[in-house]
Design a protein around this motif. Structure first.
Motif, PDB file in Angstrom:
ATOM      1  N   LYS A 157     -12.170  -4.756  13.503  1.00 11.33           N
ATOM      2  CA  LYS A 157     -12.282  -3.342  13.869  1.00 11.33           C
ATOM      3  C   LYS A 157     -11.636  -2.444  12.823  1.00 11.33           C
ATOM      4  CE  LYS A 157      -8.186  -2.286  16.706  1.00 11.33           C
ATOM      5  NZ  LYS A 157      -7.752  -1.110  15.928  1.00 11.33           N
ATOM      6  N   GLU A 158     -10.568  -2.945  12.171  1.00 11.12           N
ATOM      7  CA  GLU A 158      -9.915  -2.140  11.136  1.00 11.12           C
ATOM      8  C   GLU A 158     -10.852  -1.901   9.957  1.00 11.12           C
ATOM      9  OE1 GLU A 158      -6.965  -4.297  13.586  1.00 11.12           O
ATOM     10  OE2 GLU A 158      -8.696  -4.937  12.388  1.00 11.12           O
ATOM     11  N   ALA A 180     -12.218   1.658   8.735  1.00  7.99           N
ATOM     12  CA  ALA A 180     -12.012   2.083   7.345  1.00  7.99           C
ATOM     13  C   ALA A 180     -13.323   2.577   6.750  1.00  7.99           C
ATOM     14  CB  ALA A 180     -11.446   0.931   6.525  1.00  7.99           C
ATOM     15  N   CYS A 181     -14.397   1.875   7.040  1.00  6.09           N
ATOM     16  CA  CYS A 181     -15.723   2.302   6.572  1.00  6.09           C
ATOM     17  C   CYS A 181     -16.084   3.658   7.168  1.00  6.09           C
ATOM     18  CB  CYS A 181     -16.761   1.251   6.971  1.00  6.09           C
ATOM     19  SG  CYS A 181     -18.463   1.694   6.569  1.00  6.09           S
ATOM     20  N   THR A 182     -15.800   3.826   8.446  1.00  8.26           N
ATOM     21  CA  THR A 182     -16.085   5.101   9.118  1.00  8.26           C
ATOM     22  C   THR A 182     -15.321   6.239   8.468  1.00  8.26           C
ATOM     23  OG1 THR A 182     -16.597   4.062  11.252  1.00  8.26           O
ATOM     24  CG2 THR A 182     -15.844   6.351  11.300  1.00  8.26           C
ATOM     25  N   VAL A 183     -14.059   6.029   8.191  1.00  4.92           N
ATOM     26  CA  VAL A 183     -13.241   7.069   7.556  1.00  4.92           C
ATOM     27  C   VAL A 183     -13.828   7.464   6.210  1.00  4.92           C
ATOM     28  CG1 VAL A 183     -11.003   7.549   6.485  1.00  4.92           C
ATOM     29  CG2 VAL A 183     -11.096   6.483   8.739  1.00  4.92           C
ATOM     30  N   SER A 239      -4.909   0.080   7.909  1.00  7.75           N
ATOM     31  CA  SER A 239      -4.203  -1.201   7.934  1.00  7.75           C
ATOM     32  C   SER A 239      -5.031  -2.349   7.361  1.00  7.75           C
ATOM     33  CB  SER A 239      -3.789  -1.555   9.370  1.00  7.75           C
ATOM     34  OG  SER A 239      -4.933  -1.819  10.175  1.00  7.75           O
ATOM     35  N   VAL A 240      -6.322  -2.110   7.084  1.00  9.92           N
ATOM     36  CA  VAL A 240      -7.153  -3.174   6.528  1.00  9.92           C
ATOM     37  C   VAL A 240      -6.698  -3.462   5.095  1.00  9.92           C
ATOM     38  CG1 VAL A 240      -8.951  -1.648   5.598  1.00  9.92           C
ATOM     39  CG2 VAL A 240      -9.544  -3.970   6.290  1.00  9.92           C
ATOM     40  N   PRO A 241      -6.629  -4.729   4.689  1.00  5.95           N
ATOM     41  CA  PRO A 241      -6.216  -5.032   3.314  1.00  5.95           C
ATOM     42  C   PRO A 241      -7.151  -4.396   2.282  1.00  5.95           C
ATOM     43  CG  PRO A 241      -6.161  -7.008   4.702  1.00  5.95           C
ATOM     44  CD  PRO A 241      -6.807  -5.936   5.522  1.00  5.95           C
ATOM     45  N   GLY A 242      -6.553  -3.800   1.253  1.00  6.54           N
ATOM     46  CA  GLY A 242      -7.346  -3.162   0.203  1.00  6.54           C
ATOM     47  C   GLY A 242      -8.013  -1.875   0.654  1.00  6.54           C
ATOM     48  N   TYR A 243      -7.382  -1.170   1.593  1.00  9.02           N
ATOM     49  CA  TYR A 243      -7.988   0.033   2.170  1.00  9.02           C
ATOM     50  C   TYR A 243      -8.377   1.059   1.110  1.00  9.02           C
ATOM     51  CZ  TYR A 243      -8.181   4.623   4.419  1.00  9.02           C
ATOM     52  OH  TYR A 243      -8.551   5.892   4.803  1.00  9.02           O
ATOM     53  N   GLN A 244      -7.470   1.388   0.206  1.00  7.81           N
ATOM     54  CA  GLN A 244      -7.730   2.436  -0.780  1.00  7.81           C
ATOM     55  C   GLN A 244      -8.886   2.055  -1.708  1.00  7.81           C
ATOM     56  OE1 GLN A 244      -6.671   5.426  -0.846  1.00  7.81           O
ATOM     57  NE2 GLN A 244      -5.061   5.285   0.704  1.00  7.81           N
ATOM     58  N   LEU A 245      -8.927   0.798  -2.125  1.00  9.62           N
ATOM     59  CA  LEU A 245     -10.017   0.343  -2.988  1.00  9.62           C
ATOM     60  C   LEU A 245     -11.346   0.364  -2.228  1.00  9.62           C
ATOM     61  CD1 LEU A 245     -11.041  -0.849  -5.634  1.00  9.62           C
ATOM     62  CD2 LEU A 245     -10.419  -3.134  -4.755  1.00  9.62           C
ATOM     63  N   MET A 246     -11.328  -0.125  -1.013  1.00  5.28           N
ATOM     64  CA  MET A 246     -12.530  -0.132  -0.173  1.00  5.28           C
ATOM     65  C   MET A 246     -13.047   1.290   0.028  1.00  5.28           C
ATOM     66  SD  MET A 246     -12.857  -1.610   3.720  1.00  5.28           S
ATOM     67  CE  MET A 246     -14.370  -1.419   4.679  1.00  5.28           C
ATOM     68  N   LYS A 247     -12.148   2.206   0.323  1.00  2.00           N
ATOM     69  CA  LYS A 247     -12.521   3.599   0.538  1.00  2.00           C
ATOM     70  C   LYS A 247     -13.132   4.203  -0.724  1.00  2.00           C
ATOM     71  CE  LYS A 247     -10.595   8.113   1.834  1.00  2.00           C
ATOM     72  NZ  LYS A 247      -9.359   8.867   2.180  1.00  2.00           N
ATOM     73  N   ALA A 248     -12.515   3.934  -1.876  1.00  2.00           N
ATOM     74  CA  ALA A 248     -13.005   4.496  -3.137  1.00  2.00           C
ATOM     75  C   ALA A 248     -14.403   3.974  -3.469  1.00  2.00           C
ATOM     76  CB  ALA A 248     -12.030   4.153  -4.263  1.00  2.00           C
TER      77      ALA A 248
END
Length: 222
Positions: A136-137, A141-144, A197-206
């Motif tokens: 779910k995290e 994260a994808c939704t954000v 809280s998902v690992p690698g959040y900032q990279l995933m978001k970018a």
């Protein structure tokens, strides 16, 4: 959406005249004229450059809402039987409403949708399902990331329309602001449900946001 209704001849009480009176004709004419509009939220324009701008806006907005629908469909395919599924479904239902509205606008104004819808169909679902496989995290994260990109894009459109003619585009501005607020609500919901809280959040978001910007740029033109 207002639809023209073909008048029918109704045979009721034989004492009732089959032909309307002059007063009835006048009243009926005003009723029909007031109920028929040539557009939903786009005002008519004879300026070809302005018309092309509006068509690009609607084309990319439609593509964005279509892609968002496919993302939520992918997330539900993976997380549909988990505790987070009602929340994802609620956000998806709002995106369905957005897409229906843009479908109406494109049809009413003869705006061609992007030629890349088949691609966004596959890519959106894959992104939604892939992020949901992280739990779910990951889905949040994808939704954000996606909703933040869409909100920024809507804000850019709002600024453009305000600079051109806020009164002329009042209906379109109201619609875009309403949808922008929905997207920001989804963005905030994602943050509230542990997106960061998902690992690698900032990279995933970018990475996701870079893809969103590329999709917006291409969908406006093709």
């Amino acid at each position: 959406m207002h639809r023209f209704v073909r008048p029918q001849l109704l045979l009721c009480d034989s004492k009732q005249p089959l032909l309307p009176t002059a007063g009835q004709l006048c009243t009926n004419h005003k009723s029909v004229v007031s109920s028929v509009r040539a557009y939903v939220v786009l005002p008519p324009t004879n300026d070809e450059e302005e018309k092309a701008m509006l068509h690009r806006m609607m084309r990319v907005d439609h593509a964005g809402e279509y892609g968002a629908n496919r993302i939520y469909a992918g997330q539900m395919a993976v997380l549909g039987h988990t505790q987070i599924s009602p929340l994802i479904q609620e956000m998806w239902d709002q995106e369905k409403q957005h897409l229906r509205k843009f479908n109406e606008i494109l049809a009413e104004n003869r705006v061609r949708p992007t030629l890349l819808l088949p691609l966004w169909n596959i890519a959106g679902f894959a992104l939604g399902a892939g992020s949901a496989l992280l739990g779910k995290e990951g889905a949040m994260a994808c939704t954000v990331a996606v909703e933040e990109s869409i909100s920024e894009h809507y804000n850019s459109q709002i600024r453009t329309l305000m600079e051109i003619d806020p009164e002329k585009y009042s209906e379109l501005l109201q619609l875009i602001k309403e949808f922008r607020d929905d997207e920001m609500e989804h963005h905030d919901t994602g943050l509230e449900h542990d997106a960061e809280s998902v690992p690698g959040y900032q990279l995933m978001k970018a990475i996701i946001q870079a893809g969103c910007k590329a999709a917006i740029c291409v969908s406006e033109r093709l």
